[in-house]
Design a protein around this motif. Structure first.
Motif, PDB file in Angstrom:
ATOM      1  N   ASN A   1      58.993  13.552 -40.340  1.00 18.80           N
ATOM      2  CA  ASN A   1      59.902  12.568 -40.733  1.00 18.80           C
ATOM      3  C   ASN A   1      59.349  11.688 -41.734  1.00 18.80           C
ATOM      4  OD1 ASN A   1      62.795  13.018 -40.014  1.00 18.80           O
ATOM      5  ND2 ASN A   1      62.720  11.107 -39.735  1.00 18.80           N
ATOM      6  N   ASN A   2      58.135  11.495 -41.575  1.00 20.94           N
ATOM      7  CA  ASN A   2      57.571  10.279 -42.487  1.00 20.94           C
ATOM      8  C   ASN A   2      57.697  10.624 -43.961  1.00 20.94           C
ATOM      9  OD1 ASN A   2      56.495   8.108 -40.665  1.00 20.94           O
ATOM     10  ND2 ASN A   2      54.504   9.587 -39.983  1.00 20.94           N
ATOM     11  N   PHE A   3      57.543  11.970 -44.167  1.00 20.43           N
ATOM     12  CA  PHE A   3      57.785  12.252 -45.717  1.00 20.43           C
ATOM     13  C   PHE A   3      59.110  13.016 -46.283  1.00 20.43           C
ATOM     14  CE2 PHE A   3      53.302  12.822 -43.792  1.00 20.43           C
ATOM     15  CZ  PHE A   3      52.682  12.036 -44.810  1.00 20.43           C
ATOM     16  N   THR A   4      59.495  14.033 -45.121  1.00 21.24           N
ATOM     17  CA  THR A   4      60.830  14.419 -45.435  1.00 21.24           C
ATOM     18  C   THR A   4      61.929  13.228 -45.438  1.00 21.24           C
ATOM     19  OG1 THR A   4      61.244  15.162 -43.227  1.00 21.24           O
ATOM     20  CG2 THR A   4      60.166  16.815 -44.742  1.00 21.24           C
ATOM     21  N   ALA A   5      61.648  12.108 -44.723  1.00 19.66           N
ATOM     22  CA  ALA A   5      62.698  11.230 -44.665  1.00 19.66           C
ATOM     23  C   ALA A   5      62.130   9.842 -45.145  1.00 19.66           C
ATOM     24  CB  ALA A   5      63.222  11.021 -43.091  1.00 19.66           C
TER      25      ALA A   5
ATOM     26  N   ALA B   1      51.828  17.260 -47.980  1.00 18.46           N
ATOM     27  CA  ALA B   1      52.905  16.490 -48.392  1.00 18.46           C
ATOM     28  C   ALA B   1      52.714  15.768 -49.901  1.00 18.46           C
ATOM     29  CB  ALA B   1      53.219  15.309 -47.533  1.00 18.46           C
ATOM     30  N   TYR B   2      51.429  15.439 -50.150  1.00 23.28           N
ATOM     31  CA  TYR B   2      51.000  14.962 -51.406  1.00 23.28           C
ATOM     32  C   TYR B   2      51.432  15.837 -52.601  1.00 23.28           C
ATOM     33  CZ  TYR B   2      48.129  12.690 -54.978  1.00 23.28           C
ATOM     34  OH  TYR B   2      47.837  11.999 -55.991  1.00 23.28           O
ATOM     35  N   GLN B   3      51.132  17.230 -52.217  1.00 18.94           N
ATOM     36  CA  GLN B   3      51.278  18.334 -53.225  1.00 18.94           C
ATOM     37  C   GLN B   3      52.743  18.655 -53.504  1.00 18.94           C
ATOM     38  OE1 GLN B   3      48.908  19.585 -55.312  1.00 18.94           O
ATOM     39  NE2 GLN B   3      47.434  17.952 -54.549  1.00 18.94           N
TER      40      GLN B   3
END
Length: 542
Positions: free
Chosen positions: A8-12, A227-229
Protein backbone atom coordinates in the motif's frame (compact mmCIF):
# COMPACT_ATOMS: atom_id res chain seq x y z
CA UNK A 1 4.85 -11.67 2.32
CA UNK A 2 6.57 -8.34 2.85
CA UNK A 3 5.51 -7.25 -0.62
CA UNK A 4 1.86 -7.77 0.32
CA UNK A 5 1.84 -6.16 3.75
CA UNK A 6 3.75 -3.06 2.59
CA UNK A 7 2.36 -2.83 -0.93
CA UNK A 8 0.00 0.00 0.00
CA UNK A 9 2.98 2.33 0.48
CA UNK A 10 3.40 2.32 -3.31
CA UNK A 11 0.07 1.33 -4.89
CA UNK A 12 -1.73 3.86 -2.66
CA UNK A 13 0.99 6.51 -2.59
CA UNK A 14 -0.29 10.08 -2.56
CA UNK A 15 1.32 12.06 -5.41
CA UNK A 16 1.63 15.82 -5.26
CA UNK A 17 -1.60 17.36 -6.49
CA UNK A 18 -3.65 20.51 -6.84
CA UNK A 19 -6.97 21.46 -8.42
CA UNK A 20 -7.15 21.16 -12.17
CA UNK A 21 -6.26 24.52 -13.68
CA UNK A 22 -8.60 25.47 -16.54
CA UNK A 23 -7.35 27.06 -19.72
CA UNK A 24 -6.97 30.72 -18.88
CA UNK A 25 -6.34 31.86 -22.46
CA UNK A 26 -9.87 33.14 -23.16
CA UNK A 27 -10.04 35.07 -19.88
CA UNK A 28 -6.63 36.59 -20.52
CA UNK A 29 -7.59 37.66 -24.03
CA UNK A 30 -10.64 39.40 -22.68
CA UNK A 31 -8.29 41.44 -20.49
CA UNK A 32 -5.84 42.06 -23.34
CA UNK A 33 -3.19 39.96 -21.52
CA UNK A 34 -0.86 37.60 -23.32
CA UNK A 35 -0.54 34.31 -21.41
CA UNK A 36 2.86 33.91 -23.03
CA UNK A 37 4.11 36.59 -20.66
CA UNK A 38 3.45 34.31 -17.66
CA UNK A 39 5.45 31.12 -16.96
CA UNK A 40 3.90 27.89 -15.58
CA UNK A 41 4.57 28.45 -11.84
CA UNK A 42 3.07 31.91 -12.04
CA UNK A 43 0.05 30.55 -13.90
CA UNK A 44 -0.50 28.23 -10.92
CA UNK A 45 -0.62 31.24 -8.59
CA UNK A 46 -3.37 32.73 -10.72
CA UNK A 47 -5.71 29.84 -10.02
CA UNK A 48 -4.48 28.12 -6.82
CA UNK A 49 -4.39 29.86 -3.40
CA UNK A 50 -1.65 29.22 -0.87
CA UNK A 51 -2.29 27.12 2.24
CA UNK A 52 -1.10 27.87 5.78
CA UNK A 53 2.36 26.50 4.93
CA UNK A 54 2.73 28.89 1.96
CA UNK A 55 2.37 26.04 -0.50
CA UNK A 56 -0.23 25.67 -3.27
CA UNK A 57 -3.48 24.39 -1.82
CA UNK A 58 -4.32 20.77 -2.64
CA UNK A 59 -8.04 21.05 -2.25
CA UNK A 60 -9.11 24.64 -3.12
CA UNK A 61 -8.92 26.94 -6.14
CA UNK A 62 -9.88 30.54 -6.83
CA UNK A 63 -13.36 30.97 -8.17
CA UNK A 64 -11.95 33.60 -10.56
CA UNK A 65 -8.45 33.85 -11.96
CA UNK A 66 -6.28 36.19 -9.88
CA UNK A 67 -4.11 37.76 -12.57
CA UNK A 68 -3.14 40.63 -10.29
CA UNK A 69 -0.92 38.24 -8.32
CA UNK A 70 1.53 38.08 -11.23
CA UNK A 71 0.69 41.28 -13.15
CA UNK A 72 -0.10 43.77 -10.44
CA UNK A 73 1.14 46.63 -12.62
CA UNK A 74 -1.61 46.10 -15.21
CA UNK A 75 -4.45 48.46 -14.47
CA UNK A 76 -6.82 46.48 -16.66
CA UNK A 77 -6.53 43.57 -14.31
CA UNK A 78 -6.37 45.61 -11.14
CA UNK A 79 -9.80 47.08 -11.76
CA UNK A 80 -11.45 43.69 -12.05
CA UNK A 81 -10.08 42.08 -8.86
CA UNK A 82 -11.15 42.34 -5.23
CA UNK A 83 -7.89 42.68 -3.29
CA UNK A 84 -9.43 42.06 0.10
CA UNK A 85 -11.00 38.63 -0.42
CA UNK A 86 -10.74 36.23 -3.30
CA UNK A 87 -13.46 33.62 -3.27
CA UNK A 88 -12.33 29.98 -3.43
CA UNK A 89 -14.10 26.75 -4.15
CA UNK A 90 -13.43 23.02 -4.08
CA UNK A 91 -11.84 21.30 -7.05
CA UNK A 92 -14.86 21.26 -9.34
CA UNK A 93 -12.98 19.86 -12.36
CA UNK A 94 -10.80 17.28 -10.62
CA UNK A 95 -7.09 17.35 -9.81
CA UNK A 96 -3.76 17.53 -11.56
CA UNK A 97 -1.23 15.01 -10.20
CA UNK A 98 2.55 15.20 -10.11
CA UNK A 99 3.96 12.20 -12.00
CA UNK A 100 7.51 12.53 -10.65
CA UNK A 101 7.29 9.83 -7.96
CA UNK A 102 4.34 7.75 -9.21
CA UNK A 103 2.92 7.26 -12.68
CA UNK A 104 -0.41 6.07 -11.32
CA UNK A 105 -1.75 4.96 -7.95
CA UNK A 106 -5.22 4.10 -6.68
CA UNK A 107 -5.23 7.60 -5.20
CA UNK A 108 -4.76 9.32 -8.55
CA UNK A 109 -7.04 6.87 -10.36
CA UNK A 110 -10.03 7.27 -8.05
CA UNK A 111 -9.16 10.75 -6.71
CA UNK A 112 -8.77 9.60 -3.08
CA UNK A 113 -7.66 13.05 -1.93
CA UNK A 114 -9.10 15.91 0.11
CA UNK A 115 -12.51 14.81 1.43
CA UNK A 116 -11.97 11.30 0.07
CA UNK A 117 -8.50 10.91 1.57
CA UNK A 118 -9.71 8.63 4.42
CA UNK A 119 -10.57 6.04 1.75
CA UNK A 120 -6.85 5.67 1.08
CA UNK A 121 -6.21 4.57 4.66
CA UNK A 122 -9.42 2.56 4.56
CA UNK A 123 -8.03 0.36 1.79
CA UNK A 124 -5.12 -0.69 4.04
CA UNK A 125 -7.42 -1.21 7.01
CA UNK A 126 -9.67 -3.44 4.90
CA UNK A 127 -6.63 -5.45 3.77
CA UNK A 128 -5.53 -5.92 7.38
CA UNK A 129 -9.09 -6.88 8.22
CA UNK A 130 -8.73 -9.68 5.68
CA UNK A 131 -5.49 -10.77 7.32
CA UNK A 132 -7.33 -10.83 10.65
CA UNK A 133 -10.21 -12.86 9.23
CA UNK A 134 -7.72 -15.25 7.64
CA UNK A 135 -5.96 -15.78 10.96
CA UNK A 136 -9.26 -16.79 12.56
CA UNK A 137 -10.57 -18.92 9.69
CA UNK A 138 -7.41 -20.58 8.39
CA UNK A 139 -6.02 -21.11 11.89
CA UNK A 140 -8.93 -23.34 12.85
CA UNK A 141 -9.25 -25.02 9.45
CA UNK A 142 -5.60 -26.06 9.33
CA UNK A 143 -5.89 -27.83 12.69
CA UNK A 144 -8.79 -29.74 11.14
CA UNK A 145 -7.64 -30.32 7.54
CA UNK A 146 -3.87 -30.06 7.83
CA UNK A 147 -1.13 -27.48 7.35
CA UNK A 148 -0.11 -28.51 3.83
CA UNK A 149 -3.60 -28.47 2.29
CA UNK A 150 -4.40 -25.01 3.66
CA UNK A 151 -0.98 -23.69 2.63
CA UNK A 152 -1.48 -24.87 -0.97
CA UNK A 153 -4.93 -23.30 -1.10
CA UNK A 154 -3.67 -20.03 0.41
CA UNK A 155 -0.96 -19.75 -2.25
CA UNK A 156 -3.55 -20.30 -4.99
CA UNK A 157 -5.99 -17.77 -3.53
CA UNK A 158 -3.22 -15.21 -3.11
CA UNK A 159 -1.89 -15.65 -6.64
CA UNK A 160 -5.31 -15.59 -8.31
CA UNK A 161 -7.06 -12.82 -6.43
CA UNK A 162 -3.92 -10.72 -6.06
CA UNK A 163 -3.40 -10.74 -9.81
CA UNK A 164 -7.07 -10.04 -10.51
CA UNK A 165 -6.87 -6.96 -8.28
CA UNK A 166 -4.73 -5.27 -10.93
CA UNK A 167 -7.60 -5.40 -13.44
CA UNK A 168 -10.39 -3.99 -11.30
CA UNK A 169 -12.03 -0.71 -12.37
CA UNK A 170 -13.77 0.26 -9.13
CA UNK A 171 -12.60 1.10 -5.66
CA UNK A 172 -15.21 -1.19 -4.06
CA UNK A 173 -14.08 -4.22 -6.06
CA UNK A 174 -10.47 -3.35 -5.30
CA UNK A 175 -11.15 -3.38 -1.56
CA UNK A 176 -13.04 -6.68 -1.72
CA UNK A 177 -10.19 -8.38 -3.57
CA UNK A 178 -7.62 -6.91 -1.19
CA UNK A 179 -9.63 -8.26 1.76
CA UNK A 180 -9.62 -11.77 0.27
CA UNK A 181 -5.93 -11.43 -0.58
CA UNK A 182 -5.24 -10.52 3.06
CA UNK A 183 -6.99 -13.70 4.16
CA UNK A 184 -4.70 -15.73 1.92
CA UNK A 185 -1.61 -13.96 3.28
CA UNK A 186 -2.62 -15.07 6.78
CA UNK A 187 -3.05 -18.63 5.57
CA UNK A 188 0.42 -18.67 4.04
CA UNK A 189 2.16 -17.22 7.10
CA UNK A 190 0.41 -19.34 9.72
CA UNK A 191 0.76 -22.67 7.93
CA UNK A 192 4.33 -22.15 6.75
CA UNK A 193 5.37 -21.22 10.30
CA UNK A 194 3.67 -24.30 11.75
CA UNK A 195 5.22 -26.65 9.18
CA UNK A 196 8.60 -25.13 9.88
CA UNK A 197 8.26 -25.44 13.66
CA UNK A 198 6.89 -29.00 13.53
CA UNK A 199 9.57 -30.37 11.20
CA UNK A 200 12.76 -28.58 12.28
CA UNK A 201 14.79 -30.23 15.09
CA UNK A 202 14.80 -28.45 18.43
CA UNK A 203 18.41 -27.25 18.36
CA UNK A 204 18.06 -25.81 14.82
CA UNK A 205 14.74 -24.08 15.30
CA UNK A 206 16.15 -20.69 16.29
CA UNK A 207 18.54 -20.44 13.35
CA UNK A 208 15.97 -21.59 10.79
CA UNK A 209 13.30 -19.28 12.18
CA UNK A 210 15.62 -16.28 12.04
CA UNK A 211 16.88 -17.11 8.54
CA UNK A 212 13.28 -17.29 7.36
CA UNK A 213 12.63 -13.83 8.76
CA UNK A 214 15.63 -12.50 6.80
CA UNK A 215 13.80 -13.35 3.59
CA UNK A 216 10.94 -11.15 4.77
CA UNK A 217 13.52 -8.39 5.10
CA UNK A 218 14.90 -9.06 1.62
CA UNK A 219 11.34 -8.91 0.34
CA UNK A 220 10.98 -5.35 1.63
CA UNK A 221 14.12 -4.27 -0.17
CA UNK A 222 13.20 -6.04 -3.40
CA UNK A 223 9.74 -4.45 -3.25
CA UNK A 224 11.35 -1.00 -3.24
CA UNK A 225 13.38 -1.87 -6.35
CA UNK A 226 10.41 -3.32 -8.22
CA UNK A 227 8.19 -0.37 -7.26
CA UNK A 228 10.89 2.05 -8.44
CA UNK A 229 10.88 0.41 -11.87
CA UNK A 230 7.10 -0.12 -12.10
CA UNK A 231 5.48 3.11 -10.98
CA UNK A 232 2.03 2.18 -12.25
CA UNK A 233 0.10 0.46 -9.47
CA UNK A 234 -1.49 -2.12 -11.81
CA UNK A 235 1.86 -3.31 -13.15
CA UNK A 236 3.27 -3.46 -9.62
CA UNK A 237 0.28 -5.43 -8.39
CA UNK A 238 0.81 -8.08 -11.05
CA UNK A 239 4.57 -8.16 -10.46
CA UNK A 240 4.24 -9.01 -6.77
CA UNK A 241 1.26 -11.41 -7.04
CA UNK A 242 1.83 -13.48 -10.19
CA UNK A 243 4.95 -15.22 -8.77
CA UNK A 244 2.76 -16.89 -6.15
CA UNK A 245 1.64 -19.26 -8.89
CA UNK A 246 5.19 -20.66 -8.69
CA UNK A 247 4.83 -20.99 -4.91
CA UNK A 248 1.51 -22.77 -5.46
CA UNK A 249 3.15 -25.31 -7.77
CA UNK A 250 6.16 -26.15 -5.61
CA UNK A 251 4.09 -26.28 -2.41
CA UNK A 252 2.69 -29.62 -3.59
CA UNK A 253 6.16 -31.01 -2.87
CA UNK A 254 5.90 -30.17 0.84
CA UNK A 255 5.43 -32.92 3.42
CA UNK A 256 2.46 -32.70 5.74
CA UNK A 257 3.35 -32.35 9.40
CA UNK A 258 3.97 -35.83 10.84
CA UNK A 259 2.86 -34.54 14.23
CA UNK A 260 -0.48 -33.42 12.85
CA UNK A 261 -0.99 -36.67 10.95
CA UNK A 262 -0.37 -38.78 14.05
CA UNK A 263 -2.66 -36.69 16.20
CA UNK A 264 -5.39 -37.06 13.58
CA UNK A 265 -5.11 -40.87 13.63
CA UNK A 266 -3.29 -41.08 10.30
CA UNK A 267 -0.19 -42.86 11.55
CA UNK A 268 0.46 -44.70 8.29
CA UNK A 269 0.59 -41.41 6.36
CA UNK A 270 2.85 -39.97 9.04
CA UNK A 271 5.17 -42.96 8.70
CA UNK A 272 5.43 -42.40 4.94
CA UNK A 273 6.34 -38.75 5.45
CA UNK A 274 8.98 -39.59 8.08
CA UNK A 275 10.50 -42.23 5.78
CA UNK A 276 10.60 -39.63 3.02
CA UNK A 277 12.41 -37.18 5.29
CA UNK A 278 14.90 -39.88 6.29
CA UNK A 279 15.70 -40.67 2.65
CA UNK A 280 16.07 -36.98 1.72
CA UNK A 281 18.45 -36.49 4.65
CA UNK A 282 20.62 -39.43 3.64
CA UNK A 283 19.43 -41.82 6.36
CA UNK A 284 17.80 -44.68 4.42
CA UNK A 285 18.63 -47.19 7.19
CA UNK A 286 16.11 -45.43 9.43
CA UNK A 287 13.30 -46.51 7.10
CA UNK A 288 13.53 -50.05 8.52
CA UNK A 289 14.06 -48.91 12.11
CA UNK A 290 11.08 -46.55 12.28
CA UNK A 291 7.98 -48.72 12.06
CA UNK A 292 4.32 -48.11 12.71
CA UNK A 293 4.66 -49.85 16.08
CA UNK A 294 7.53 -47.56 17.05
CA UNK A 295 5.48 -44.49 16.14
CA UNK A 296 2.39 -45.55 18.02
CA UNK A 297 4.31 -46.63 21.11
CA UNK A 298 6.19 -43.32 21.27
CA UNK A 299 3.08 -41.24 20.66
CA UNK A 300 0.55 -43.20 22.70
CA UNK A 301 -0.31 -40.32 25.01
CA UNK A 302 -0.64 -37.90 22.10
CA UNK A 303 -2.80 -40.32 20.12
CA UNK A 304 -5.13 -40.63 23.10
CA UNK A 305 -5.39 -36.84 23.35
CA UNK A 306 -6.30 -36.59 19.67
CA UNK A 307 -9.65 -38.16 20.42
CA UNK A 308 -10.66 -34.89 22.04
CA UNK A 309 -12.00 -31.92 20.10
CA UNK A 310 -10.19 -28.65 20.77
CA UNK A 311 -11.55 -25.15 20.31
CA UNK A 312 -10.35 -21.62 21.00
CA UNK A 313 -11.83 -21.99 24.48
CA UNK A 314 -9.05 -24.46 25.29
CA UNK A 315 -6.53 -21.65 24.91
CA UNK A 316 -7.99 -20.09 28.06
CA UNK A 317 -9.42 -23.09 29.92
CA UNK A 318 -6.39 -24.13 31.97
CA UNK A 319 -4.17 -21.92 34.11
CA UNK A 320 -0.88 -22.08 32.19
CA UNK A 321 -2.54 -21.98 28.76
CA UNK A 322 -4.54 -18.95 29.87
CA UNK A 323 -1.39 -17.20 31.10
CA UNK A 324 0.43 -17.93 27.83
CA UNK A 325 -2.47 -16.81 25.63
CA UNK A 326 -3.08 -13.54 27.48
CA UNK A 327 0.62 -12.62 27.49
CA UNK A 328 1.02 -13.45 23.81
CA UNK A 329 -2.08 -11.42 23.04
CA UNK A 330 -0.38 -8.27 24.37
CA UNK A 331 2.97 -9.06 22.73
CA UNK A 332 1.48 -9.69 19.28
CA UNK A 333 -0.76 -6.61 19.43
CA UNK A 334 1.98 -4.22 20.53
CA UNK A 335 4.60 -5.56 18.12
CA UNK A 336 2.29 -5.16 15.13
CA UNK A 337 0.89 -1.87 16.44
CA UNK A 338 4.33 -0.24 16.63
CA UNK A 339 5.65 -1.91 13.46
CA UNK A 340 2.89 -0.74 11.14
CA UNK A 341 2.69 2.63 12.86
CA UNK A 342 6.26 3.21 11.65
CA UNK A 343 6.25 1.28 8.37
CA UNK A 344 2.99 2.29 6.69
CA UNK A 345 3.45 6.05 6.32
CA UNK A 346 6.82 6.37 4.61
CA UNK A 347 5.96 9.62 2.83
CA UNK A 348 6.14 11.55 6.11
CA UNK A 349 9.95 11.25 6.22
CA UNK A 350 10.50 13.81 3.49
CA UNK A 351 12.86 11.66 1.39
CA UNK A 352 12.30 9.28 -1.52
CA UNK A 353 9.79 6.61 -0.52
CA UNK A 354 11.86 4.04 -2.42
CA UNK A 355 15.03 4.95 -0.53
CA UNK A 356 13.41 4.90 2.89
CA UNK A 357 11.91 1.48 2.14
CA UNK A 358 15.39 0.11 1.37
CA UNK A 359 16.80 1.69 4.54
CA UNK A 360 13.98 0.23 6.61
CA UNK A 361 14.73 -3.20 5.15
CA UNK A 362 18.51 -2.91 5.53
CA UNK A 363 18.36 -2.08 9.25
CA UNK A 364 16.31 -5.24 9.85
CA UNK A 365 19.32 -7.43 9.03
CA UNK A 366 21.56 -6.46 11.99
CA UNK A 367 18.48 -6.22 14.24
CA UNK A 368 17.47 -9.80 13.42
CA UNK A 369 21.04 -11.06 13.77
CA UNK A 370 21.04 -9.54 17.22
CA UNK A 371 17.71 -11.22 17.94
CA UNK A 372 19.02 -14.60 16.73
CA UNK A 373 22.07 -14.34 18.97
CA UNK A 374 19.96 -13.31 21.93
CA UNK A 375 17.42 -16.10 21.31
CA UNK A 376 20.22 -18.68 21.23
CA UNK A 377 22.09 -17.56 24.34
CA UNK A 378 19.77 -15.46 26.52
CA UNK A 379 16.51 -17.30 25.82
CA UNK A 380 13.10 -16.35 24.49
CA UNK A 381 11.48 -14.12 27.15
CA UNK A 382 14.51 -11.87 27.62
CA UNK A 383 15.00 -11.53 23.86
CA UNK A 384 11.34 -10.69 23.32
CA UNK A 385 11.32 -8.13 26.10
CA UNK A 386 14.60 -6.59 24.96
CA UNK A 387 13.39 -6.01 21.41
CA UNK A 388 10.16 -4.38 22.58
CA UNK A 389 11.74 -2.17 25.24
CA UNK A 390 14.55 -1.00 22.95
CA UNK A 391 12.05 -0.19 20.19
CA UNK A 392 10.04 1.81 22.71
CA UNK A 393 13.19 3.73 23.66
CA UNK A 394 13.80 4.66 20.01
CA UNK A 395 10.19 5.79 19.59
CA UNK A 396 10.28 7.87 22.79
CA UNK A 397 13.60 9.44 21.76
CA UNK A 398 11.91 10.97 18.71
CA UNK A 399 9.60 12.95 20.99
CA UNK A 400 12.52 15.07 22.16
CA UNK A 401 14.08 15.64 18.70
CA UNK A 402 13.09 18.97 17.09
CA UNK A 403 11.01 18.67 13.92
CA UNK A 404 13.64 20.47 11.85
CA UNK A 405 16.23 17.74 12.60
CA UNK A 406 14.68 15.42 10.03
CA UNK A 407 17.73 13.17 9.61
CA UNK A 408 17.94 12.34 13.31
CA UNK A 409 14.20 11.76 13.52
CA UNK A 410 14.37 9.37 10.58
CA UNK A 411 17.31 7.55 12.20
CA UNK A 412 15.36 6.90 15.40
CA UNK A 413 12.31 5.80 13.39
CA UNK A 414 14.46 3.36 11.38
CA UNK A 415 15.96 1.92 14.58
CA UNK A 416 12.52 1.56 16.13
CA UNK A 417 11.19 -0.20 13.06
CA UNK A 418 14.18 -2.56 12.94
CA UNK A 419 13.71 -3.55 16.57
CA UNK A 420 9.97 -4.16 16.13
CA UNK A 421 10.84 -6.33 13.13
CA UNK A 422 13.24 -8.30 15.36
CA UNK A 423 10.39 -8.61 17.87
CA UNK A 424 8.29 -10.24 15.14
CA UNK A 425 11.09 -12.77 14.59
CA UNK A 426 11.05 -13.63 18.29
CA UNK A 427 7.30 -13.86 18.72
CA UNK A 428 6.67 -16.09 15.68
CA UNK A 429 9.20 -18.64 16.96
CA UNK A 430 8.17 -18.24 20.60
CA UNK A 431 4.46 -18.74 19.91
CA UNK A 432 5.05 -21.91 17.88
CA UNK A 433 7.08 -23.37 20.74
CA UNK A 434 4.63 -22.46 23.51
CA UNK A 435 1.43 -23.91 22.05
CA UNK A 436 1.02 -27.72 21.91
CA UNK A 437 0.61 -29.54 18.59
CA UNK A 438 -3.04 -30.42 19.16
CA UNK A 439 -4.00 -26.74 19.14
CA UNK A 440 -0.92 -24.99 17.75
CA UNK A 441 -2.59 -23.55 14.66
CA UNK A 442 -5.60 -22.35 16.63
CA UNK A 443 -3.20 -20.66 19.04
CA UNK A 444 -1.19 -19.12 16.21
CA UNK A 445 -4.42 -17.89 14.67
CA UNK A 446 -5.60 -16.39 17.95
CA UNK A 447 -2.27 -14.65 18.57
CA UNK A 448 -1.88 -13.29 15.07
CA UNK A 449 -5.47 -12.07 15.20
CA UNK A 450 -4.35 -9.66 17.89
CA UNK A 451 -1.48 -8.59 15.62
CA UNK A 452 -3.98 -7.73 12.90
CA UNK A 453 -6.03 -5.71 15.36
CA UNK A 454 -2.84 -3.81 16.12
CA UNK A 455 -2.07 -3.23 12.45
CA UNK A 456 -5.61 -1.95 11.87
CA UNK A 457 -5.43 0.38 14.87
CA UNK A 458 -1.99 1.80 14.01
CA UNK A 459 -3.10 4.19 11.22
CA UNK A 460 -5.99 5.50 13.32
CA UNK A 461 -3.61 6.62 16.07
CA UNK A 462 -1.96 9.05 13.65
CA UNK A 463 -5.11 11.18 13.87
CA UNK A 464 -4.08 12.07 17.43
CA UNK A 465 -1.29 14.31 16.14
CA UNK A 466 -3.97 16.92 15.38
CA UNK A 467 -4.37 17.36 19.15
CA UNK A 468 -0.71 16.87 20.13
CA UNK A 469 2.06 16.01 17.63
CA UNK A 470 3.89 13.76 20.09
CA UNK A 471 0.82 11.78 21.16
CA UNK A 472 1.10 8.98 18.54
CA UNK A 473 4.69 8.30 19.63
CA UNK A 474 3.61 8.15 23.26
CA UNK A 475 0.91 5.61 22.41
CA UNK A 476 3.17 3.44 20.21
CA UNK A 477 6.05 3.50 22.69
CA UNK A 478 3.86 2.98 25.75
CA UNK A 479 2.25 -0.07 24.18
CA UNK A 480 5.68 -1.58 23.47
CA UNK A 481 6.80 -1.00 27.07
CA UNK A 482 3.74 -2.76 28.50
CA UNK A 483 4.16 -5.73 26.16
CA UNK A 484 7.90 -5.94 26.88
CA UNK A 485 7.27 -6.26 30.61
CA UNK A 486 4.46 -8.78 30.11
CA UNK A 487 6.64 -11.00 27.87
CA UNK A 488 8.95 -11.64 30.84
CA UNK A 489 6.15 -13.69 32.43
CA UNK A 490 6.20 -16.24 29.59
CA UNK A 491 8.00 -19.57 30.20
CA UNK A 492 11.41 -20.31 28.66
CA UNK A 493 11.39 -22.64 25.61
CA UNK A 494 15.08 -22.56 24.65
CA UNK A 495 16.18 -26.13 23.83
CA UNK A 496 12.89 -27.53 25.13
CA UNK A 497 11.09 -30.14 22.94
CA UNK A 498 7.74 -29.03 21.56
CA UNK A 499 4.73 -29.80 23.76
CA UNK A 500 2.23 -32.13 22.12
CA UNK A 501 -0.81 -31.79 24.38
CA UNK A 502 -2.33 -29.27 26.76
CA UNK A 503 -1.36 -31.57 29.63
CA UNK A 504 2.25 -31.33 28.47
CA UNK A 505 2.07 -27.55 28.75
CA UNK A 506 0.60 -27.72 32.25
CA UNK A 507 3.22 -30.26 33.37
CA UNK A 508 6.19 -28.43 31.82
CA UNK A 509 5.44 -24.95 33.06
CA UNK A 510 2.65 -25.29 35.59
CA UNK A 511 4.79 -26.04 38.64
CA UNK A 512 7.97 -24.29 37.44
CA UNK A 513 9.96 -27.24 38.83
CA UNK A 514 11.84 -28.13 35.69
CA UNK A 515 15.50 -27.61 36.64
CA UNK A 516 18.30 -26.81 34.24
CA UNK A 517 19.61 -30.36 34.75
CA UNK A 518 16.29 -31.81 33.65
CA UNK A 519 16.36 -29.58 30.58
CA UNK A 520 19.87 -30.76 29.76
CA UNK A 521 18.76 -34.37 30.03
CA UNK A 522 15.83 -33.61 27.74
CA UNK A 523 18.09 -32.03 25.13
CA UNK A 524 20.54 -34.96 25.40
CA UNK A 525 17.68 -37.36 24.74
CA UNK A 526 16.64 -35.25 21.75
CA UNK A 527 20.19 -35.32 20.39
CA UNK A 528 20.25 -39.12 20.62
CA UNK A 529 17.44 -39.15 18.09
CA UNK A 530 19.55 -37.35 15.52
CA UNK A 531 22.22 -38.81 13.27
CA UNK A 532 25.90 -38.39 13.96
CA UNK A 533 26.21 -35.95 11.09
CA UNK A 534 23.51 -33.75 12.55
CA UNK A 535 20.95 -34.49 9.84
CA UNK A 536 17.39 -35.21 10.79
CA UNK A 537 16.46 -38.90 10.79
CA UNK A 538 12.77 -38.17 10.74
CA UNK A 539 12.28 -39.57 14.25
CA UNK A 540 13.17 -36.23 15.87
CA UNK A 541 10.03 -34.79 14.28
CA UNK A 542 8.16 -36.71 16.96
Amino acid sequence: MASQNLLNNFTAGIPGHHCYVPNGTSWALDQNISVLEVDAPEMLQVYIPMDTNSKPSKCRRFRKAQWHLVMANMSAVRTHVNFTEAETETCQDGWTYDRTEFDATIVSEWNLVCTLRPLKQMSQTIYMGGVLAGAIIFGGLSDKFGRRALLIWSYFQLATLGTCTAFTNSYLTYCILRFLTGMAVSGVILNSVSLKVEWIPTKSRTVVGTLSSFFFTFGQMILAGVAYQLRDWRKLQVAVCAPYFICFLYSWWFSESARWLILNRRSEDALKQIHRVARINGKPEMVDKITLEVLESNMQKEIQSSKSIYTMYDLLRTRVMRKISVCLMFVWFSTSFAYYGLAMDLQKFGVSIYLIQVIFGAVDIPAKLLAMTSLSFLGRPISQAGCLLLSAAAIFANIFVPSDMQTLRTTFAVLGKGLTSASFTCVYLFTGELYPTVIRQTGMGFSSTMARVGSMAAPAVLILDEFLPTLPSVVYGGSAVVAGVISLFLPETLNVPLPETIDDVEEKWGTQKQTSQTMKETVALQDMKEGEDGKSTGLDAL
